[in-house]
Enzyme design. Sequence first.
Site, PDB file in Angstrom:
ATOM      1  N   ASP A  13      39.985  26.379  30.597  1.00 23.39           N
ATOM      2  CA  ASP A  13      39.794  24.989  31.055  1.00 23.39           C
ATOM      3  C   ASP A  13      40.817  24.658  32.137  1.00 23.39           C
ATOM      4  O   ASP A  13      40.496  24.055  33.167  1.00 23.39           O
ATOM      5  CB  ASP A  13      40.025  24.002  29.902  1.00 23.39           C
ATOM      6  CG  ASP A  13      39.086  24.251  28.725  1.00 23.39           C
ATOM      7  OD1 ASP A  13      37.989  24.785  28.963  1.00 23.39           O
ATOM      8  OD2 ASP A  13      39.467  23.921  27.586  1.00 23.39           O
ATOM      9  N   GLN A  62      29.568  66.506  52.086  1.00 24.84           N
ATOM     10  CA  GLN A  62      29.262  66.019  53.432  1.00 24.84           C
ATOM     11  C   GLN A  62      27.767  65.806  53.551  1.00 24.84           C
ATOM     12  O   GLN A  62      27.316  64.871  54.172  1.00 24.84           O
ATOM     13  CB  GLN A  62      29.719  67.035  54.465  1.00 24.84           C
ATOM     14  CG  GLN A  62      31.215  67.242  54.407  1.00 24.84           C
ATOM     15  CD  GLN A  62      31.867  67.041  55.740  1.00 24.84           C
ATOM     16  OE1 GLN A  62      31.220  66.604  56.673  1.00 24.84           O
ATOM     17  NE2 GLN A  62      33.126  67.311  55.851  1.00 24.84           N
ATOM     18  N   ILE A 103      32.464  71.177  49.499  1.00 21.91           N
ATOM     19  CA  ILE A 103      32.760  70.200  50.555  1.00 21.91           C
ATOM     20  C   ILE A 103      31.516  69.946  51.401  1.00 21.91           C
ATOM     21  O   ILE A 103      31.174  68.815  51.715  1.00 21.91           O
ATOM     22  CB  ILE A 103      33.949  70.674  51.417  1.00 21.91           C
ATOM     23  CG1 ILE A 103      35.221  70.595  50.567  1.00 21.91           C
ATOM     24  CG2 ILE A 103      34.103  69.831  52.665  1.00 21.91           C
ATOM     25  CD1 ILE A 103      36.435  71.204  51.193  1.00 21.91           C
ATOM     26  N   PHE A 104      30.779  71.042  51.706  1.00 22.26           N
ATOM     27  CA  PHE A 104      29.568  70.865  52.505  1.00 22.26           C
ATOM     28  C   PHE A 104      28.550  69.999  51.789  1.00 22.26           C
ATOM     29  O   PHE A 104      27.887  69.165  52.383  1.00 22.26           O
ATOM     30  CB  PHE A 104      28.949  72.219  52.851  1.00 22.26           C
ATOM     31  CG  PHE A 104      29.515  72.778  54.123  1.00 22.26           C
ATOM     32  CD1 PHE A 104      29.409  72.050  55.306  1.00 22.26           C
ATOM     33  CD2 PHE A 104      30.162  73.997  54.151  1.00 22.26           C
ATOM     34  CE1 PHE A 104      29.950  72.551  56.478  1.00 22.26           C
ATOM     35  CE2 PHE A 104      30.707  74.497  55.320  1.00 22.26           C
ATOM     36  CZ  PHE A 104      30.608  73.777  56.493  1.00 22.26           C
ATOM     37  N   HIS A 111      39.591  20.943  19.374  1.00 16.57           N
ATOM     38  CA  HIS A 111      39.512  21.242  20.810  1.00 16.57           C
ATOM     39  C   HIS A 111      38.105  20.917  21.348  1.00 16.57           C
ATOM     40  O   HIS A 111      37.956  20.177  22.330  1.00 16.57           O
ATOM     41  CB  HIS A 111      39.843  22.730  21.039  1.00 16.57           C
ATOM     42  CG  HIS A 111      39.842  23.151  22.468  1.00 16.57           C
ATOM     43  ND1 HIS A 111      40.986  23.341  23.190  1.00 16.57           N
ATOM     44  CD2 HIS A 111      38.823  23.401  23.339  1.00 16.57           C
ATOM     45  CE1 HIS A 111      40.683  23.699  24.424  1.00 16.57           C
ATOM     46  NE2 HIS A 111      39.369  23.742  24.540  1.00 16.57           N
ATOM     47  N   GLU A 112      37.083  21.431  20.678  1.00 14.45           N
ATOM     48  CA  GLU A 112      35.711  21.209  21.155  1.00 14.45           C
ATOM     49  C   GLU A 112      35.318  19.744  21.011  1.00 14.45           C
ATOM     50  O   GLU A 112      34.684  19.173  21.903  1.00 14.45           O
ATOM     51  CB  GLU A 112      34.714  22.118  20.415  1.00 14.45           C
ATOM     52  CG  GLU A 112      34.913  23.608  20.662  1.00 14.45           C
ATOM     53  CD  GLU A 112      34.967  24.009  22.127  1.00 14.45           C
ATOM     54  OE1 GLU A 112      34.337  23.347  22.970  1.00 14.45           O
ATOM     55  OE2 GLU A 112      35.675  24.992  22.447  1.00 14.45           O
ATOM     56  N   HIS A 161      36.664  17.827  23.949  1.00 10.94           N
ATOM     57  CA  HIS A 161      35.837  17.930  25.162  1.00 10.94           C
ATOM     58  C   HIS A 161      34.627  16.991  25.061  1.00 10.94           C
ATOM     59  O   HIS A 161      34.330  16.218  25.970  1.00 10.94           O
ATOM     60  CB  HIS A 161      35.265  19.350  25.304  1.00 10.94           C
ATOM     61  CG  HIS A 161      36.210  20.353  25.871  1.00 10.94           C
ATOM     62  ND1 HIS A 161      36.837  20.179  27.068  1.00 10.94           N
ATOM     63  CD2 HIS A 161      36.612  21.566  25.417  1.00 10.94           C
ATOM     64  CE1 HIS A 161      37.599  21.241  27.318  1.00 10.94           C
ATOM     65  NE2 HIS A 161      37.473  22.098  26.320  1.00 10.94           N
TER      66      HIS A 161
END
Length: 606
Positions: free
Chosen positions: A511, A153, A149-150, A435-436, A439
Amino acid sequence: MEKDNEKRENGKNPNKKLRFLIDILLWTLMIAIIIGIGVYIYTTQKKNHSEENILSYTDLVKEVDAGNVEKIEMTVGSTTLKVKLKDVEEEKTAIIPSTQVFMELVQQKTLEGSPINLEQKSRSILSQVPSYIVSLLPTAIMLALFIMIFKMQGIGEKGEVYDDTERKVKVSFDDIAGLDEEKEELKEIVDFLKKPKRFTEMGAKIPKGVLLYGKPGTGKTLIAKAIAGEANVPFISMSGSEFIEMFAGLGASRVRKLFEKARKLSPCIVFIDEIDAIGSRRTSNSGAETENNQTLNQLLVEMDGFSSEETIIVLAATNRPEMLDKALLRPGRFDRQITIPVPDLNGREAILEIHSKDKKLADDVFLKNIAEDTAGFTGAELANILNEAAIIATRKEHEAITNKDLDEAVKKVTVGLEKTSRKISEKDKKLTAYHEAGHAIVSQFLPTQTAVKEVSIIPRGMAGGYTMYKSDEDKYYISKTEMEEKLIALLGGRAAEKLILNDISTGASNDIEVATKIAKDMITVYGMSDVIGPISLKDNDGQLEYQMFGDDMQDAIGKEVKKLIDIAYQNAQEILKQNIDILHAIASELMAKEKINEEEFNKFFN
Ligand code: ATP
């Protein structure tokens, strides 16, 4: 990679984190070993003391009387004996009431003429070690946990603040391409750091904080370092996220330590990257936010506390200025704010020049072409493109980086790596081709959209195919028509699928997402709807804020967004219907060749 090096140079040492991890591993290992030893001792003792191996004192006397005992081993002072019986291989353990009682038995047997074969041993230190370990085990575990823990810290207390900070920064304004006006403005900060007295004698107050706004990778850290380099002062840096800790109060303590160090090194630059991580608006909530508030308060206290002899200039960077607490921007704190823009065409070319200095470029490489193709790219992205091009050229065993390598690097950075080995079904190939092509053809008929540069149905990154457009010229505004036409181009892919295959696929999801975002922004941010009017409907955090206008407003926003998308989709379908022959022709060409360039694409329109 380059950025990693930069950060390492900043003193944000990643080795610290590695060391911390190694520490944790070592401690875990140590605890595991201690527990292991404990468990081993416990089980061996348990084994030795198992029921059938133990002789009670009465049993022992019986065995002695019967003459079954071959030998007894006794450690001085111990009430546990090792007993070897005749014809029994395994040694037994006998527990005696006291050594005195046992010695009386030994004497009696000697007098009776049947002496016991007794071997007495002195107590060795080694034989006591296991019992010591067992008794110390809980204490050792507690101690190990405390140290752990130290250590954690400690990381919080010391942090990366102390590393490398005094090293001289070698970056100068010459390492920053473009940003001429910004550099000019920041030269003043260099003067404050170099000759603070000149200003204070005149009665001027040295500014304490400068806030750099800009997209990630635009060179904010580079600028902060260059200021330190030009002024020849130490550069201490820390990232806002490093102040955020799980232990309450540690963030504030880190801020305190950072400024303690800065005071010792004054004049110097303190650079806080991602200041929004601690500097976001304070809330009254509890938990993590209270910790955040404490850290921010500490930062404000430190900045207010600079004395006139201390020349510490705090530079902070953020790409979310709207998130910052107003208190940070008050005079005397970060009252100077400088926007670091995305580079324009000349800036991009200059950045490419700087980053190509250490690279082998072929003679015909023309960096201006790459600069033209990369509108909207940041300095970090441009540096990355050159690095990727160098890797591609090495892998292809080229003598130097060629134009093709640079082109490939741009595509790799923008769309992703080409995946030629991925097997694609004929059905998917056809779907991607239409699809392409959809576009590309739709954009060709939209005056505000840039020309098509390449159409491909070879998967790249996450995309099954892609349509690349020529880069736009640098511009500061986008018109409504341009945005509407962008929506049409984005929906061209889905429109082609519907028209030709009479079915629609998941391929258009990205898209649709982009188109919907544009449509929403047109209505709620840019006031482009006649029905709603020029009203900004988003708050600083980007949340919709229509409540003050009543429920009708919510309805109207939805209707207006839908109208924009519906009209765009109809227009895309209309354009494709009118050019259905071209659509079939380009899709077949794509299915045959997988990729077509600008020239091949344009031939279909002659
Ligand atoms: P972040 O917000 O992500 O921290 P940043 O704005 O601080 O990003 P930097 O870390 O300064 O960006 O830039 C990353 C790298 O990009 C730099 O190390 C440098 O290689 C390159 N770069 C960015 N802008 C420029 C520029 N104007 N000139 C030269 N190189 C640049």
